[in-house]
Design an enzyme around this catalytic site. Sequence first.
Site, PDB file in Angstrom:
ATOM      1  N   ASN A  53       0.802  -1.226   0.000  1.00  0.00           N
ATOM      2  CA  ASN A  53       0.000   0.000   0.000  1.00  0.00           C
ATOM      3  C   ASN A  53       0.839   1.282   0.000  1.00  0.00           C
ATOM      4  OD1 ASN A  53      -1.899  -1.939   2.166  1.00  0.00           O
ATOM      5  ND2 ASN A  53      -2.678  -1.335   0.166  1.00  0.00           N
ATOM      6  N   ARG A  61      -4.367   5.370   8.429  1.00  0.00           N
ATOM      7  CA  ARG A  61      -3.189   5.060   7.607  1.00  0.00           C
ATOM      8  C   ARG A  61      -2.629   6.283   6.870  1.00  0.00           C
ATOM      9  NH1 ARG A  61      -2.742  -0.564   4.592  1.00  0.00           N
ATOM     10  NH2 ARG A  61      -0.584   0.137   4.820  1.00  0.00           N
ATOM     11  N   HIS A 113      -9.085  -5.412  -0.503  1.00  0.00           N
ATOM     12  CA  HIS A 113      -8.073  -4.947  -1.464  1.00  0.00           C
ATOM     13  C   HIS A 113      -7.996  -5.989  -2.582  1.00  0.00           C
ATOM     14  CE1 HIS A 113      -5.513  -2.400   1.561  1.00  0.00           C
ATOM     15  NE2 HIS A 113      -6.108  -1.585   0.712  1.00  0.00           N
ATOM     16  N   ASP A 115      -5.482  -7.248  -3.998  1.00  0.00           N
ATOM     17  CA  ASP A 115      -4.444  -8.277  -3.814  1.00  0.00           C
ATOM     18  C   ASP A 115      -4.803  -9.322  -2.763  1.00  0.00           C
ATOM     19  OD1 ASP A 115      -3.963  -6.961  -1.422  1.00  0.00           O
ATOM     20  OD2 ASP A 115      -1.880  -6.431  -1.865  1.00  0.00           O
ATOM     21  N   ALA A 153      -4.440  -8.509  11.019  1.00  0.00           N
ATOM     22  CA  ALA A 153      -4.601  -7.129  10.527  1.00  0.00           C
ATOM     23  C   ALA A 153      -5.202  -7.124   9.130  1.00  0.00           C
ATOM     24  CB  ALA A 153      -3.248  -6.420  10.517  1.00  0.00           C
ATOM     25  N   CYS A 199       0.813  -8.439   0.664  1.00  0.00           N
ATOM     26  CA  CYS A 199       0.630  -7.121   1.285  1.00  0.00           C
ATOM     27  C   CYS A 199       1.908  -6.609   1.935  1.00  0.00           C
ATOM     28  CB  CYS A 199      -0.412  -7.174   2.397  1.00  0.00           C
ATOM     29  SG  CYS A 199      -1.995  -7.822   1.957  1.00  0.00           S
TER      30      CYS A 199
END
Length: 280
Positions: free
Chosen positions: A73, A92, A170, A172, A260, A266
């Site tokens: 990310n 974030r 996400h 991915d 998480a 990731c």
Amino acid sequence: MSTDTAPRVLMCPPTHFAVDYEINPWMAGQLGSADASRATRQWQELHALVSDVATVELIDPMSGLPDMVFTANAGLIYRGRAVPSHFRHAERAGEEPHFTRWFAERDFDVTSLDIEFEGAGDALFDRAASRLWFGHGHRSDARAATALQAWLGDEVDVVPLRLVDPRFYHLDTCLCPLAGGQLMYFPAAFDAQANAAIEARVPAELRIAVGEADAMAFACNAVNLGETVIVNRASDTLEKQLARHGYRLRATPLDEFLKAGGSAKCLTLRLDEPGLRTAA
Ligand code: ARG
């Protein structure tokens, strides 16, 4: 591995990793539950496996940014250029300046978007065609597709895919383009139009649809470098299927990071995109 031609991958040590807030369903009920020393061991194992097939670069972890370990990310990379992420959640947002500075200091040509976009977590290059698969619906704004298309230019086709299952927030987490042109993915995470878009572009023999148990084990969240596929876990069925396509599975437990909502892919960012199209 450390040669000029090796793939380059960015990782962030898990020094400050924790589940301190809830921004995806995996984090629900997990506040404070991550075991720091176990997470460190798991991250080191992953780092070792990735280092066998790539040159790993590191960014300094920052206290107060527990999810910074998920470098997928950080942003999207294409031919020495970078679009840093612009996170949906305030939790974030503090990562943005650190990743942006890291890219700029390493001479990436940086373009920032003022639209929500979560980098290589939601934008994955196909390995057989000049194509960017772009996931939206949870984190990245659908309108980022237009901005990315303009940034990439005509040579790359941006294909938007709407994500519909909150567990696979996400792209991915539910789709992985493989070096030989195969697409490993969990069809139920996408709406009908997205499934049709995939089926129209990837021939049936190159589509590796995984079942829910594999998807929940983050099997699609794979780091694929050449013939190596690194994952948290995959079923024997999926391992055999990948082997038939010429891939060697490397499973390494990453359950601390699953708390998480993240796993192998990731925790990495490919820096030399578009990756070499080496047939598996
Ligand atoms: N807790 C992080 C978040 O919800 C996990 C990010 C996982 N990254 C990824 N590329 N899927 O943002």
